[in-house]
Design a protein around this motif. Structure first.
Motif, PDB file in Angstrom:
ATOM      1  N   GLY A 179       0.859  -1.261   0.111  1.00 52.77           N
ATOM      2  CA  GLY A 179       0.209   0.162  -0.256  1.00 52.77           C
ATOM      3  C   GLY A 179       0.972   1.170   0.017  1.00 52.77           C
ATOM      4  N   TYR A 180       2.080   1.289  -0.218  1.00 48.46           N
ATOM      5  CA  TYR A 180       2.944   2.434  -0.134  1.00 48.46           C
ATOM      6  C   TYR A 180       2.509   3.403  -1.489  1.00 48.46           C
ATOM      7  N   ALA A 181       1.918   2.792  -2.330  1.00 47.33           N
ATOM      8  CA  ALA A 181       1.668   3.638  -3.503  1.00 47.33           C
ATOM      9  C   ALA A 181       0.264   3.973  -3.392  1.00 47.33           C
ATOM     10  N   GLY A 182      -0.391   3.972  -2.288  1.00 44.77           N
ATOM     11  CA  GLY A 182      -1.910   4.209  -2.216  1.00 44.77           C
ATOM     12  C   GLY A 182      -2.635   2.727  -2.301  1.00 44.77           C
ATOM     13  N   PRO A 183      -4.213   2.988  -1.634  1.00 47.24           N
ATOM     14  CA  PRO A 183      -5.047   1.888  -1.659  1.00 47.24           C
ATOM     15  C   PRO A 183      -5.192   1.457  -2.966  1.00 47.24           C
ATOM     16  N   GLN A 188      -6.908  -5.020  -8.575  1.00 48.05           N
ATOM     17  CA  GLN A 188      -5.549  -4.748  -8.346  1.00 48.05           C
ATOM     18  C   GLN A 188      -4.661  -5.466  -7.551  1.00 48.05           C
ATOM     19  N   ALA A 189      -4.912  -5.671  -6.363  1.00 52.62           N
ATOM     20  CA  ALA A 189      -4.152  -6.621  -5.411  1.00 52.62           C
ATOM     21  C   ALA A 189      -3.952  -7.808  -6.041  1.00 52.62           C
ATOM     22  N   ASP A 190      -5.028  -8.565  -6.523  1.00 53.80           N
ATOM     23  CA  ASP A 190      -5.071  -9.822  -7.046  1.00 53.80           C
ATOM     24  C   ASP A 190      -3.807 -10.120  -8.151  1.00 53.80           C
ATOM     25  N   LEU A 191      -4.050  -8.762  -9.103  1.00 48.97           N
ATOM     26  CA  LEU A 191      -3.135  -8.888 -10.320  1.00 48.97           C
ATOM     27  C   LEU A 191      -1.756  -8.617  -9.499  1.00 48.97           C
ATOM     28  N   PHE A 192      -1.628  -7.682  -8.676  1.00 52.16           N
ATOM     29  CA  PHE A 192      -0.009  -7.601  -8.270  1.00 52.16           C
ATOM     30  C   PHE A 192       0.465  -8.629  -7.360  1.00 52.16           C
ATOM     31  N   GLY A 193      -0.356  -9.460  -6.832  1.00 57.18           N
ATOM     32  CA  GLY A 193      -0.039 -10.855  -5.999  1.00 57.18           C
ATOM     33  C   GLY A 193       0.388 -11.674  -6.902  1.00 57.18           C
ATOM     34  N   ARG A 194      -0.250 -11.899  -8.190  1.00 56.40           N
ATOM     35  CA  ARG A 194       0.130 -12.923  -9.029  1.00 56.40           C
ATOM     36  C   ARG A 194       1.539 -12.263  -9.850  1.00 56.40           C
ATOM     37  N   VAL A 195       1.651 -11.106 -10.026  1.00 51.70           N
ATOM     38  CA  VAL A 195       3.053 -10.637 -10.305  1.00 51.70           C
ATOM     39  C   VAL A 195       4.147 -11.046  -9.574  1.00 51.70           C
ATOM     40  N   SER A 196       3.707 -10.756  -8.115  1.00 51.91           N
ATOM     41  CA  SER A 196       4.771 -10.888  -7.224  1.00 51.91           C
ATOM     42  C   SER A 196       5.038 -12.405  -7.194  1.00 51.91           C
ATOM     43  N   ARG A 197       4.225 -13.670  -7.637  1.00 53.07           N
ATOM     44  CA  ARG A 197       4.552 -14.840  -7.306  1.00 53.07           C
ATOM     45  C   ARG A 197       5.466 -15.281  -8.625  1.00 53.07           C
ATOM     46  N   ARG A 198       5.222 -14.734  -9.836  1.00 52.90           N
ATOM     47  CA  ARG A 198       5.795 -14.972 -10.824  1.00 52.90           C
ATOM     48  C   ARG A 198       7.416 -14.261 -10.577  1.00 52.90           C
ATOM     49  N   LEU A 199       7.481 -13.030 -10.059  1.00 51.59           N
ATOM     50  CA  LEU A 199       8.712 -12.799 -10.043  1.00 51.59           C
ATOM     51  C   LEU A 199       9.558 -13.529  -9.018  1.00 51.59           C
TER      52      LEU A 199
END
Ligand code: ADP
Length: 382
Positions: A179-183, A188-199
């Protein structure tokens, strides 16, 4: 080195078979322009030709390399033998032919004139053929090794370059998720979670590829005495938080003796971090992982025992192959590259040990690493 020793035996054999006073094996370079003395038998050191000789300047070899043995009955009168070493009066030069092309020449010399005839040439021909096959095989092996190490170097450079962008992206994505870039919306949280797992996956792939490439590019590694109890103990401490976070009980059964293995600190830790890491990874919450060290007749055994998902029997033969993952691991939520066990096996074998696995689906797994020839360090107690 191995080829040099074999060619030295070939020179000895040729000298004995033809009852010559000296023998030498010359190898032709890649361009077929120069011959280099590769092995000798009975030749005084003062007569070694350390510098390569051009074929053009050695008429004896020039003739022989066309594919037939050349007999010199008297070096004093035969102009082709102008380059023959020392005061030898007789010479016989048999080409080393591989698939119709010359790869070198076998020379025998005798002090008296008229010592060699067609019969000697026929006697030495099979020996020369054998030498040619050995030379061709040694060159093939050297080429394959160079290609393998070139490939490993490429992977090393490429993955090294990927390492920091992956790490930077991962930390930025984690920042956004926190949440450092805002809520964020749920989507969006789901998509970023997936990106994080890929990384996460990319990060472990980069690290595993680097380890694999480093192992393959390395020559015989510098080994040193390493205290095994230390490597195993540090691994358990390192992975304890991960196990706790997951709800898996991780215990270490120590060995009272301080045991020393010939290896490297990094390599040994990598072995156990991979094995214990896998055990924690493939054991669901509520399960347990035990790392047990015990003396066995021929050294020390370190067992990593878990009661997790286990490995299907049909997957066991492929388990240590690069990129292999068993179907139940692939269909689990756990990220993996299938490279860890290949790295582990390579390292264990480098240090003179062996690795075995016993497992079945739903029965958990036991990986056993055995190092023979350990020594006991009696300098202090741990
Ligand atoms: P990965 O990165 O997939 O964990 P490894 O090379 O470390 O790759 O292991 C290869 C495969 O062996 C895994 O994908 C998994 O199928 C199996 N495996 C290794 N250790 C265990 C274990 N302790 N329990 C169950 N399966 C395991």
């Amino acid at each position: 080195m191995e080829l040099e020793r074999t060619l030295a035996r070939l020179a000895d054999g040729a000298r004995q078979m033809s009852q010559a006073d000296a023998a030498a094996v010359y190898l032709l370079d890649e361009d077929g322009a120069c011959l280099t003395m590769a092995a000798v038998s009975g030749l005084p050191a003062a007569l070694y030709q350390r510098e390569p000789v051009t074929v053009e300047r050695s008429p004896l070899d020039e003739d022989a390399l066309s594919g037939r043995p050349i007999i010199v009955t008297d070096t004093d009168t035969d102009p082709r033998a102008a380059n023959a070493p020392g005061d030898y009066r007789s010479a016989l030069c048999v080409p080393l032919m591989q698939e119709g092309a010359p790869v070198g020449a076998l020379h025998v010399y005798a002090a008296a004139p008229g010592r060699f005839d067609e019969e000697d040439a026929a006697l030495l021909s099979p020996l020369a053929d054998l030498g040619a096959v050995l030379v061709a095989a040694a060159r093939e092996i050297a080429l394959l090794k160079a290609q393998e190490s070139g490939k490993a170097h490429f992977i090393h450079v490429a993955t090294h370059e990927l390492r920091s962008p992956v790490a930077v992206s991962q930390s930025l994505v984690r920042g956004v998720i926190k949440g450092y870039a805002g809520p964020m919306t749920d989507k969006q949280a789901d998509l970023f979670g997936r990106v994080s797992r890929r990384l996460d996956f990319l990060e472990s792939l980069v690290n595993d590829l680097l380890a694999l490439a480093a192992g393959k590019a390395a020559g015989p590694e510098e080994k040193e005495p390493v205290l095994l109890n230390g490597s195993v103990g540090r691994t358990v401490l390192l992975l304890q938080p991960r196990a706790e976070e997951k709800g898996v009980a991780l215990t270490l059964r120590r060995c009272p003796d301080r045991l020393v293995v010939q290896g490297t600190e990094d390599g040994l830790e990598r072995i156990f971090v991979n094995l214990v890491g896998n055990a924690v990874k493939y054991t669901p919450a509520g399960g347990s992982v035990t790392v047990a060290m015990s003396r066995v007749k021929d050294g020390i055994e370190v067992q990593v025992i878990d009661d997790g998902i286990g490995i299907p029997e049909e997957s066991l033969p492929q388990l240590f192959q690069e990129f292999y993952r068993a179907p139940n691991a692939k269909s689990s939520d756990e990220i993996g590259t299938g490279l860890g066990l290949a790295i582990v096996k390579d390292l264990v074998e480098r240090y003179g040990g062996r690795i075995e696995v016993e497992s079945g689906v739903g029965r958990g797994s036991t990986f056993t690493v055995t190092f023979p020839n350990v020594t006991v360090d009696r300098s202090s107690r741990s």
